[in-house]
Structure formats: C-alpha cells, structure tokens
Design a protein around this motif. Structure first.
Motif, PDB file in Angstrom:
ATOM      1  N   ARG A  96     -19.906  12.232   2.045  1.00  0.00           N
ATOM      2  CA  ARG A  96     -18.698  13.052   1.895  1.00  0.00           C
ATOM      3  C   ARG A  96     -18.930  14.454   2.426  1.00  0.00           C
ATOM      4  O   ARG A  96     -18.082  15.020   3.111  1.00  0.00           O
ATOM      5  CB  ARG A  96     -18.274  13.098   0.435  1.00  0.00           C
ATOM      6  N   TRP A 100     -17.094  16.356   5.554  1.00  0.00           N
ATOM      7  CA  TRP A 100     -16.528  17.693   5.368  1.00  0.00           C
ATOM      8  C   TRP A 100     -17.079  18.653   6.431  1.00  0.00           C
ATOM      9  O   TRP A 100     -16.335  19.389   7.069  1.00  0.00           O
ATOM     10  CB  TRP A 100     -16.859  18.182   3.956  1.00  0.00           C
ATOM     11  N   THR A 114      -3.505  18.748   9.782  1.00  0.00           N
ATOM     12  CA  THR A 114      -4.765  18.208   9.303  1.00  0.00           C
ATOM     13  C   THR A 114      -4.715  16.706   9.589  1.00  0.00           C
ATOM     14  O   THR A 114      -3.758  16.237  10.199  1.00  0.00           O
ATOM     15  CB  THR A 114      -4.953  18.528   7.810  1.00  0.00           C
ATOM     16  N   LEU A 120      -7.106   9.904   6.626  1.00  0.00           N
ATOM     17  CA  LEU A 120      -7.952  10.343   5.528  1.00  0.00           C
ATOM     18  C   LEU A 120      -8.313   9.181   4.623  1.00  0.00           C
ATOM     19  O   LEU A 120      -9.458   9.007   4.236  1.00  0.00           O
ATOM     20  CB  LEU A 120      -7.237  11.427   4.719  1.00  0.00           C
ATOM     21  N   HIS A 421      -0.678  24.578   0.853  1.00  0.00           N
ATOM     22  CA  HIS A 421      -1.243  23.506   0.028  1.00  0.00           C
ATOM     23  C   HIS A 421      -1.657  24.063  -1.326  1.00  0.00           C
ATOM     24  O   HIS A 421      -2.311  25.089  -1.402  1.00  0.00           O
ATOM     25  CB  HIS A 421      -2.456  22.912   0.725  1.00  0.00           C
ATOM     26  N   PHE A 423      -3.896  23.125  -4.521  1.00  0.00           N
ATOM     27  CA  PHE A 423      -4.944  22.176  -4.859  1.00  0.00           C
ATOM     28  C   PHE A 423      -4.724  21.624  -6.255  1.00  0.00           C
ATOM     29  O   PHE A 423      -4.109  22.271  -7.098  1.00  0.00           O
ATOM     30  CB  PHE A 423      -6.311  22.843  -4.740  1.00  0.00           C
ATOM     31  N   GLU A 469      -0.810  17.910  -6.666  1.00  0.00           N
ATOM     32  CA  GLU A 469      -0.257  16.572  -6.541  1.00  0.00           C
ATOM     33  C   GLU A 469      -0.125  15.833  -7.865  1.00  0.00           C
ATOM     34  O   GLU A 469       0.865  15.185  -8.145  1.00  0.00           O
ATOM     35  CB  GLU A 469      -1.119  15.752  -5.593  1.00  0.00           C
TER      36      GLU A 469
ATOM     37  N   PHE B 202     -11.167  14.401  -2.894  1.00  0.00           N
ATOM     38  CA  PHE B 202     -11.606  14.487  -1.502  1.00  0.00           C
ATOM     39  C   PHE B 202     -10.390  14.629  -0.588  1.00  0.00           C
ATOM     40  O   PHE B 202     -10.347  15.502   0.286  1.00  0.00           O
ATOM     41  CB  PHE B 202     -12.402  13.228  -1.160  1.00  0.00           C
ATOM     42  N   LEU B 203      -9.382  13.786  -0.827  1.00  0.00           N
ATOM     43  CA  LEU B 203      -8.160  13.857  -0.024  1.00  0.00           C
ATOM     44  C   LEU B 203      -7.480  15.210  -0.194  1.00  0.00           C
ATOM     45  O   LEU B 203      -7.014  15.815   0.767  1.00  0.00           O
ATOM     46  CB  LEU B 203      -7.188  12.744  -0.430  1.00  0.00           C
ATOM     47  N   ASP B 204      -7.446  15.670  -1.438  1.00  0.00           N
ATOM     48  CA  ASP B 204      -6.805  16.939  -1.751  1.00  0.00           C
ATOM     49  C   ASP B 204      -7.471  18.071  -0.973  1.00  0.00           C
ATOM     50  O   ASP B 204      -6.807  18.888  -0.339  1.00  0.00           O
ATOM     51  CB  ASP B 204      -6.911  17.166  -3.268  1.00  0.00           C
ATOM     52  N   LEU B 205      -8.798  18.079  -0.999  1.00  0.00           N
ATOM     53  CA  LEU B 205      -9.513  19.144  -0.304  1.00  0.00           C
ATOM     54  C   LEU B 205      -9.306  19.048   1.204  1.00  0.00           C
ATOM     55  O   LEU B 205      -9.163  20.055   1.891  1.00  0.00           O
ATOM     56  CB  LEU B 205     -11.001  19.084  -0.639  1.00  0.00           C
ATOM     57  N   MET B 206      -9.281  17.801   1.711  1.00  0.00           N
ATOM     58  CA  MET B 206      -9.108  17.620   3.148  1.00  0.00           C
ATOM     59  C   MET B 206      -7.718  18.073   3.585  1.00  0.00           C
ATOM     60  O   MET B 206      -7.566  18.721   4.616  1.00  0.00           O
ATOM     61  CB  MET B 206      -9.278  16.153   3.514  1.00  0.00           C
ATOM     62  N   GLY B 208      -5.942  20.245   2.167  1.00  0.00           N
ATOM     63  CA  GLY B 208      -5.827  21.689   2.014  1.00  0.00           C
ATOM     64  C   GLY B 208      -6.789  22.463   2.880  1.00  0.00           C
ATOM     65  O   GLY B 208      -6.862  23.679   2.781  1.00  0.00           O
TER      66      GLY B 208
END
Lengths: 551, 562
Positions: A96, A100, A114, A120, A421, A423, A469, B202-206, B208
């Motif tokens: 991961r 990143w 993105t 994703l 966005h 978080f 979300e 992980f998706l959230d961070l990506m 954002g």
C-alpha cells in the motif's frame, strides 16, 4: 519508475517469510514422519511378536518419535499459520505504501483527475492478490521441492535401488503438471481479467443511462450483451477450475504410479529378504502423506498468472506521466503574480485558457468569469501546477512557477477545488490539514467565519464528529465551506477559489463573498454567479473558447 | 448444531442451493463412495504390508488392485470437484441475471442500494463470493458426518479400543463443528470488517490525494496510511491467533489419534498392554488397517474448518445481494398498447409513502395532451418522484396515474415507455460514436435525419467542427465534450425518437447561466407539440411553458399560467 518485482516483494519481508517457510517445512516433515514412524513401529512390533521377541522390543524410542512428531505437527501448523499471515500482512502494508509513493508524484493527472473509482478499486484488489502470493505460490513450491528431495534422500540411504524407480513419476508430477497448467491457463487468466474489465464498464455505462435505454427499448440489448460477456467469462472460469482439478488428479495419478512401483519393487525386495518389512511399511505410509503436499502445486500456475497480472497493472500506474516536481527556488512574501501569455490545455480538450495576461499585486482581488467549457478550472489547476502551461509563464515575484520548490508553492498558493475532498475523519482532523497546530479555538473561529459554527455545534460530537463518505452527511455547499475554512487555516498568500458560492443560498453567498474579499491574501475567484464586479480590482473574462476578453 | 435465528440473507443463501441439489447430491455421493473405496483399499494394503512383514504367503497381484482403487477414488474426488464448480457457476450466472433484471426494474430507485460502482461490485464480485459456499461447503457439510461414521463402522468389529480413541479424541464431532464454525465465522467476519475499513481508508486517501497535495500535506497522508495498515495488522493478527487455535485443536486431535493408535496397537502387538499382558488384542493386519484410516477420520473436519471461511464470505455477500433481489418493483401485467400520439396525463389523488415517509400527498394534476408544464420547488419536494411515477418505476401507495383515461398499469409498460423521452440533469451518453448515441433514439434514422435533429437541438455548429463529424467517438479515449454539448446531443436524440411525451428532470442544472438559457430555448423549440413535464428549481427562461406548478413537501401548492 520503481518497478515492482517478485524479488522486491520477497525481499521486504524476507525474514518473516523464511521463518514461515521453515516452520512449515518442519511441520510437513513431522506429518510424513508421524505416519512413517507409526507404520514402522506397528510393523516392527508385529514382527517382533511373531518372532517371539516381543518382550525384548524397545518400544520407548519409536513411541517417543511418534509422540514428538504429533506434537511438532500441531504446534508447527499453528506457528506456521501465525508467522506466514504476519508476513502477508506486513507485505500488504509495504504494498500500500509503495502504491502511495508511486501515485503521489503522478496525481492528479493532466485532466486534474485522480484515479477513477474503478481503477482504485482494481488497485486495491491487485494489492490483495499480490500479498497472498507468498502463501499461494512460494510456500507450496518450497515445501513440495524440499519434502520430495528430503524423502528421496532418506530413501537413498535405506533402499538406494528404489529411488531411481519412484523418483521419475514424482518429478514429472511436480514439473510437467504445473507447467502444462501454466501454458493452458495463462490465456484464460488474461482473458478473464480483460473481459472482466469490459463487463464492468459495460454495466456501469448501461446503469448510468438506464432510463434512456429503457424508454428507447434498448435496455434488453445491453443486458444481453453484458450476459454474453459474462457467459464467456464463466466459460473461462470453468476451464480454469477444471484445469486445477485435473492438475490435482494428474499429480495424484502420477504419484500412484510411483506408489505402485514402490509397492511392487519393495515387495520383491522384502520377499528376497533384501528389505525389512517394517521399512516398507514406513515408506508406504510416508508416501501417502505426499499427495497432500504436492496437490496444491496444481493451483500455483493460476496464482502465478494472477500475481503477474496484478504486478503488471500496478506497474502500469507508474507509467502515468509524473507532474512537474518543481525546482529549488523559494520566495518569502508574494508581492506580484504575473500571468504572461498563458495558454493551458487539458488533454483532448478542444479549448482552454488562451493567451491570458494579468498582473496582480499583494492583496489584489481578481474575479475570473466565463462560460462553462472556457477553462476556468483548468487555469486554477495550472496555478496549482497540476497541468503544465504551454506556452506562457506564471511568475511569482518573477520566479517561474516551474522553478518554485514544492514546499514554497504549497505555502504560498492555496487552491480551493469545486468539490474539495473531505476525509473520512473528524471535522477537526479535516480542518487541521490546513494547519496541524491549530487550537480548538482557532477551529471554532474559522467555522464562525464561514458561518458553519451553528451547524458544527449541532453535530453529535461537534469537532470530533466523523465527516466524509461514511460519516455525517455533509451537503456540497457545506463541504465547500469546510474546504474554505481549511484554506483559511492554511493562510496562503495567494488564494484561488473555484465556484465558492455554488450551492449556497443568498445570505450565505453574500457572507462567503465578504469573507473572501476581506482575506489579507491575493485572491482569484472563479464564479459563474452574478457577483458585484466592482468589488474586485481585476476582472478576467474568458470567452467560450478560452480566449481572454477582458483583463 | 445449535439453533440459530436465520437471517433473510442466510435463508436466501440456502434457497439458492435448491436448484443445484441434484449435482451437489451426486458430488456428495461421489465423496462418500470415495471414502468407501479408501476403506476398501486400506484393507488390502494393510493385509499386504502385514503379510510381507510376517513372511506369510502373499500374492503381489493385489498391488494393481490397491492402486486401482486409489485411482478410482481420485477420479471420484475429481468428479466431486467438477460438479461443485459447475453447480456454483450455474447459480452465480442465474443470480447475476436476476440482479440485472431487478436493477432494470428498479430504475432510478436502485440508488438506495448504492452508487452504480457499488452495484456493479455487487453484480460481479459479490456474486463470485458465493463460489466457495456453493461449490464446496454444502457437500462437505454432509461428508463431515458421514465419513467419520463409515470409518467407525469399519473399525468397530476389529478394535473397540481404536473406536474409543477416535471417539475419545473427538468427544463430539458436532461440538467441534460448532467451535470451529463459531471461531472461524466470527474471526472472518471481524477480519472482513477490518479489511473493508482499511480498504475504504486507502480509497479515501487516494481520492483526496489532490486535496492533500494542494494543502502540502501528502506526508500526513502517508503517515495515516502507514498507521492504519499497522493497526490493521495488529488487530487482524490478534483475531487470527485465536481463530487458528480452533484449527490447532483439530490438528492436535488428528495427530493425537494417529499417535495413540500407533502406540496402543503397537504395545498391544508386543503383548504389553497393562490390561492385556501376554496377548495380542489386534493382529498386525488389522492394526495397520486402523492406522491407515486414522488420518482420514479427521480430514473432513479439517476441510470443513477451511471451508467455513467460504461460508462466512458468502454470507457477507448475501447480506448485500438479498435486499436488492427482495426489493419490490412495479409488476406490469397490463396489455394495452400505449397511445401513439400525445395523450392526457392525470395524477389522481396520488400518494406515495415509501417506508412511512410522505413523499407525495394526495397529488391531483391533469396535463392535457400537448400541454407543457414546469414543476418547480426545492430539491426533495417530490418533483422527481412524480416523474418516476410516470416512468412506471414506482407504484403509488394510493391513487393512480391515468394516461388517456386508463390507469397506467393497464398499459404494457414497455409500450408506454417507448412513448417517452427522458432528459436528466446529467446528460446520458454511451461510449461509441455520436451517430450511435443518436440512433439509440431511433435505430433506423438516416444520416440526414441525424443532422436535422442535431440542428434542432442546437448541436449542429460544434458537431460540424469535429474532424470526424457524426463518426466522432465520445467516451473513454474519445473526444471530450462539455456538459452543455452532451446535453444537446441528448436533446437531439430526444427529437429523433418521435416520442409524444417528454419528461425532464432538471436538465442543464449544472450548466452556467448563459448555456442553460440557450438550452432552454432549444428545448422550447424542439418540444413544440409534445406533452412535456419538466422538474426544475430554476425559474428563469420559462416563458414558453403553459403552466408552472409549485410542489412543496409532496403537495401541489399553486398553479400559475406561464
């Protein structure tokens, strides 16, 4: 590009992986030994009894070996599972972070996007597939090869004449079957993945146009097309499953050939009194344990194919062109911003900001307007260095935007996106991204300024309420205001805001506009709302093609 | 097994296996026969080894028989595997088709089950998650009871001691099944949850990432990712360490039973058993037979422990799938063909209360043939729900919709829908050429018709400028059209379809002022002579509609002439 290779995957957790493999190997030796020793002990005892030597037979040491093997087998299975899952989870973390690190310099792409949700999701699935690779590929092979070699070596000591006979079918089982599976199965894995992607985009597209398709009597065609694609994927899956089952069957049958030779030749040796019956029993029972160890090899080709594909796809992410990472220059205070003959294009875009010229001084407020499609947002992304300027220049205190260090750029230029966005963290954590050292008072203060104070007070856990979300629902207008509050905490010298008034009612529009205009920073505000142009020092107006009409 | 309350998802999952009962029964039978063959083969093998060891007269012709029986057993296990896979594929295919049909019936109401992306995950990945349960778990559930029983029956006449060891090391097989089952299922449920949370993060961070970049805080994001992966590892390992214990217990008993049998029967052969000194309770051949059977006694139970993960996986998927499939949709039994020309539309005392919420209250409204009206009001006032009623996706709680004097349900739904044009807030387009997109409205249209429709929709200027004209591709890898341009393509498609009734849900709501105004004018010209109902919250440029109707809190509040 930092390529992801098998070796890199293994190397990172080499210690843990090796430990898992070793414990697993000891466990499997115990599995074979338990059966072999039990068979030897029973037979030898039976023979001693028949020979009238029952009372002198030492049953303590073979009994001890049997008990030892039983305990080792239990403890080993447990230990192996714990250790290898530990390794897999660490690998997951490595992977991961690797993804990143690969994506950070590359996103957003040149369209300001993105990765799509689908890409994703796929990346997450690929990572999950890769982290299982040591369990599904490496371990079965290591254990199978090691156990077969060890068994043959032991057999070599006791019955050298049998080894050559029984080894051949085993080696064929180990090499030919997985290889054949790989050859036939490779296409199936590739096809399944390719068609799977197509099937998904077909469905997502059909769903997004569901009503139009239905009123035009076209839905059924689409559904049929998706089902046809599904049918062909199912066929591929059926073949793959068949390939694995048949591979296991073939391995089993080849081992039986060896077993037949072992029994047949071994019996001859016993009859000729060249071999002790107890050793034959030990070999036969030990051999029966081999099937369990070799059968998983039949599925390794699939694991190998999937991991290769997952690696390839993750590596493809690295092919996204990296964004300009900036130079070394820094500036202390931002005094002037010059846009010189600025032209910016998103890929495939037919129009965009063209030949834009402007000079802004500290504290200047600038309004940027134009019809949709003119490229207002594109211009904001160019200032954020997400999209390159071609041709033209952006100068901050006469330092070219491309020469500015990443740190200095983010310190001086703050951009509020149209849909910032949020978080999936607390409201406070979201705000503190603007300034990690802000106190609670400061947070409440900026919330007041964007008129979210009452709303935040009404939240169940106030500043600590989870938003984003999965959290408390936040409307588009609220999200934009939280973004603005975050930007105020960040306090850059140039503030670029994209449609900050969208989704707000009249009172809030006025309030937010007042706040923006009272910021001590230089401001560029993009809006298609009717705002009072006179309150701004500059008005940049783009036409539908992105040409500057007025500066 | 302990009685558990059966959730709808679990009941649904069980129901799915009904249609594949026959192949699964054959698979189970194959597993049982394979076990019988194993016992048979073990008998011959034990006799052979013992005979050879004791120097008795043995015939080596028994060896091909032993190997043949083993081969037959492998073949049966292969049949069992293949049948399981086949059965699973059959069910998965059927469930997938049912889901697609259901989603089509749900229409706009599908959004309450998640985004289209999430729904596509349900249709593909979640359905595939049923595999292990369908293919392996069900036969194994029976085998885990039958196979140990077969072995006990085979051993019973030879040695009560061995039976005692088997039964003693497995005090109660069902008891262990529960332990293994509970342990495995709660562990995998926890793990799924933790996994989903971390995947989500992980998706959230990506997603954002650009925001983090703008704020200059990518390092913070990396730290969070690192920490959460570390926490996940720690949490999962603490769950797994416990979960593996239940497997270890089984492993212990399996090993122990082999060891005990070897030691006791061995000592018995040496005439040294404390309670049977000087005698051989079980002769070598029989002892060897029991030893060969010992690993097989525990094998099905160990396998079930593994397959239990598959069941937990399938149950998780069923919890997503079952509510979608159980959702009620409009059942269309009507047979009348819809009128081919503009018809009167009437809302008759219509109320809609999904889950007890009043969305529409006693709405009565008549729209004459060829009349054009605008429904205005706040978002959530019920405008879209009225349109969905007309599309036939939603059934009113009371009252009804009448078309040309007959209730909507009297008509064949697809024939009615073909009389409709639908324009949504986001223009609906499909990857393909512009011509493909237009022909969805009318597959037999000629190129001339397409150009004409484009002209009426105000799309002619920009389509002409495209190098490939009508053959320009839109969508992935194609040209990028703006929202306004796509909306005009959708309008051209509407023009082309010749439908008599136009339903519009906030078309152009996200466009800028000038473009939206232009679109409204084109709408006005293009929809002349049609019955039109447009939901909007924007009052500008509505001079062309015949009536403006305000909807508030599910009620029609005021009516004014346009």
């Amino acid at each position: 590009m930092d390529k992801l290779t098998i070796w890199k995957l293994t190397k990172a957790q080499l210690g843990m992986l090796s430990l898992g493999l070793l414990i697993g190997l000891i466990t499997l030796i115990a599995v074979v030994l338990l059966l072999a020793a039990s068979g030897w002990f029973l037979t030898a005892a039976g023979m001693a009894s028949a020979a009238g030597a029952a009372l002198t037979f030492n049953f303590f040491s073979p009994g001890g070996v049997v008990r030892m093997a039983a305990i080792t087998r239990t403890a080993g299975r447990y230990g192996e599972r714990v250790v290898s899952h530990e390794a897999v989870l660490r690998l997951l973390r490595d992977l991961r972070l690797w993804v990143w690190d690969q994506l950070t310099p590359r996103l957003p792409d040149r369209s300001g996007n993105t990765l799509s949700g689908e890409l994703l999701q796929r990346a997450v699935a690929d990572i999950d597939r890769l982290d299982e690779w040591p369990l599904r590929w490496l371990a079965p092979w290591f254990w199978a090869v090691a156990i077969v070699c060890l068994s043959l070596a032991v057999a070599q000591i006791f019955v050298p004449s049998l080894v050559a006979v029984i080894a051949l079918p085993i080696v064929i089982a180990m090499i030919a079957v997985p290889l054949l599976g790989r050859l036939i199965g490779r296409q199936l894995t590739v096809k399944e993945v390719e068609q799977g992607g197509r099937r998904r985009s077909q469905l997502v597209e059909a769903l997004s146009g569901l009503i139009t398709l239905q009123v035009n009597n076209q839905w059924q065609n689409r559904q049929n097309a998706i089902e046809a694609e599904d049918q062909s994927i199912i066929a591929a899956q059926r073949w793959q499953a068949l390939l694995i089952s048949t591979g296991q069957l073939l391995i089993g049958l080849l081992l039986l050939v060896s077993f037949y030779l072992l029994l047949d030749q071994g019996a001859q040796l016993v009859l000729n009194e060249q071999l002790n019956g107890a050793w034959l029993a030990a070999m036969a029972l030990g051999f029966l344990a081999l099937n369990e160890i070799l059968a998983p090899l039949a599925a390794t080709f699939q694991a190998a194919g999937q991991s290769a594909q997952a690696r390839q796809r993750l590596n493809e992410m690295g092919e996204i062109e990296a964004l300009h990472s900036g130079g070394q220059q820094t500036i202390d205070t931002l005094d002037t911003l010059k846009l010189q003959a600025l032209t910016v294009r998103q890929p495939n875009a037919m129009s965009g900001p063209t030949d834009v010229n402007a000079t802004l001084f500290a504290g200047d407020k600038c309004l940027l307007t134009g019809p949709s499609g003119a490229g207002k947002t594109t211009l904001a992304y160019a200032l954020a260095r997400f999209i390159p300027v071609t041709p033209g220049q952006v100068l901050l205190n006469d330092v070219d935007l491309t020469e500015l260090s990443e740190m200095s750029l983010r310190q001086h230029v703050g951009v509020l996106e149209q849909s910032p966005h949020l978080f999936n963290q607390s409201l406070a954590a979201n705000l503190r991204l603007g300034n990690p050292s802000a106190s609670d008072e400061e947070l409440w203060d900026v919330l007041k300024q964007v008129s979210l104070y009452d709303w935040a007070q009404s939240l169940p856990e106030q500043l600590l309420t989870n938003i984003g979300e999965y959290g408390t629902g936040v409307s588009g207008g609220q999200a934009r205001r939280i973004g603005l509050a975050r930007l105020m905490l960040q306090a850059p010298s140039l503030v670029v805001v994209d449609e900050p008034l969208e989704g707000l009612d009249g009172d809030n529009q006025k309030l937010i506009l007042d706040q923006l205009l009272s910021l001590p920073a230089m401001l560029i505000m993009i809006s298609h709302h009717d705002v009072d142009v006179d309150r701004f020092d500059h008005h940049l107006k783009l036409d539908a093609a992105g040409k500057m009409l007025q500066g | 097994m302990a009685k558990r309350s059966v959730t709808p998802a679990a009941a649904w999952l069980k129901q799915q296996t009904r249609s594949i009962r026959l192949p699964l029964m054959i698979a189970t039978a194959a597993g049982v026969v394979a076990a019988l063959l194993f016992v048979w083969q073990a008998k011959y093998l034990a006799d052979l080894i013992s005979g050879l060891a004791l120097g008795e007269a043995v015939s080596l012709s028994v060896i091909p028989l032993i190997v043949g029986l083993m081969a037959a057993r492998l073949l049966l296990l292969w049949v069992k595997d293949v049948l399981g896979v086949q059965a699973s594929l059959t069910v998965r295919k059927r469930v997938r088709q049912a889901l697609l049909t259901k989603l089509a019936e749900l229409g706009p109401n599908r959004s309450r089950f998640g985004s289209d992306g999430a729904l596509s995950t349900a249709v593909f990945e979640q359905v595939d998650a049923l595999d292990g349960y369908l293919a392996r778990y069900i036969p194994q559930q029976i085998l885990v009871l039958v196979i140990p029983l077969i072995i006990l029956v085979a051993v019973w006449p030879i040695s009560k001691l061995a039976v005692l060891i088997f039964v003693g090391t497995a005090p109660l097989v069902p008891f262990f099944m529960i332990i293994v089952g509970k342990g495995a299922s709660s562990a995998s449920r926890k793990q799924f949850k933790a996994m989903a949370i971390m995947g989500g993060q992980f998706l959230d961070l990506m997603r954002g990432l650009p925001t983090l970049k703008l704020l200059g805080r990518t390092a913070l994001g990396r730290d969070r990712l690192d920490q959460s992966a570390e926490q996940y590892r720690a949490k999962t390992m603490s769950v797994l360490r416990l979960a593996f214990l239940s497997t270890a217990v089984l492993e212990l008993f399996a090993s122990l039973s082999i060891a005990l049998i070897a030691v006791f029967l061995g000592i018995g052969l040496l005439e040294q058993l404390p309670w049977a000194k000087g005698e051989v309770p079980v002769p070598l051949a029989s002892a060897m037979f029991i030893l060969l059977l010992a690993p097989e006694f525990y094998q099905p139970l160990r396998q079930l422990g593994t397959d239990y993960h598959a069941r937990a996986h399938a149950l998780g998927a069923a919890e997503t799938l079952q509510p979608i499939l159980a959702a009620t949709t409009v059942q269309n039994n009507g047979s009348l063909a819809a009128p081919q020309t503009a018809a009167t539309i009437e809302f008759n005392q219509l109320s809609w209360q999904p889950n007890g919420r009043d969305v529409l209250k006693q709405v009565s409204l008549t729209v004459s043939a060829g009349e054009r009206i605008a429904l205005i009001g706040e978002s959530g006032a019920g405008k879209s729900s009225m349109l969905h009623m007309l599309l036939g996706f939603t059934e009113p709680t009371s009252g009804n919709v009448m078309i040309a004097g007959k209730t909507l349900t009297d008509y064949d739904l697809s024939s009615w829908r073909q009389q409709l044009v639908w324009l949504a807030q986001r223009p609906e387009w499909f990857s393909g050429t512009i011509a493909d997109n237009l022909r969805i409205g009318n597959p037999s249209a000629r190129d001339d018709d397409l150009w004409q429709a484009l002209q009426q929709a105000g799309a002619l200027p920009f389509v002409r400028q495209l190098p490939d004209g009508l053959a320009s591709r839109i969508g992935e890898g194609g040209i990028g059209l703006s929202g306004g341009q796509l909306q005009r393509i959708a309008l051209a498609r509407a023009v082309l379809s010749n439908a008599s009734t136009w339903l519009l849900d906030e078309p152009g709501a996200h466009l800028d002022r000038a473009t939206a105004a232009e679109l409204r004018q084109q709408l006005a010209t293009a929809s002349a002579g049609k019955t039109l109902i447009m939901a909007t919250h924007d009052l500008a440029d509505l001079d062309w509609v015949d009536r403006i109707i305000r909807v508030r809190n599910g009620e029609i509040e005021e009516v004014s002439r346009g």
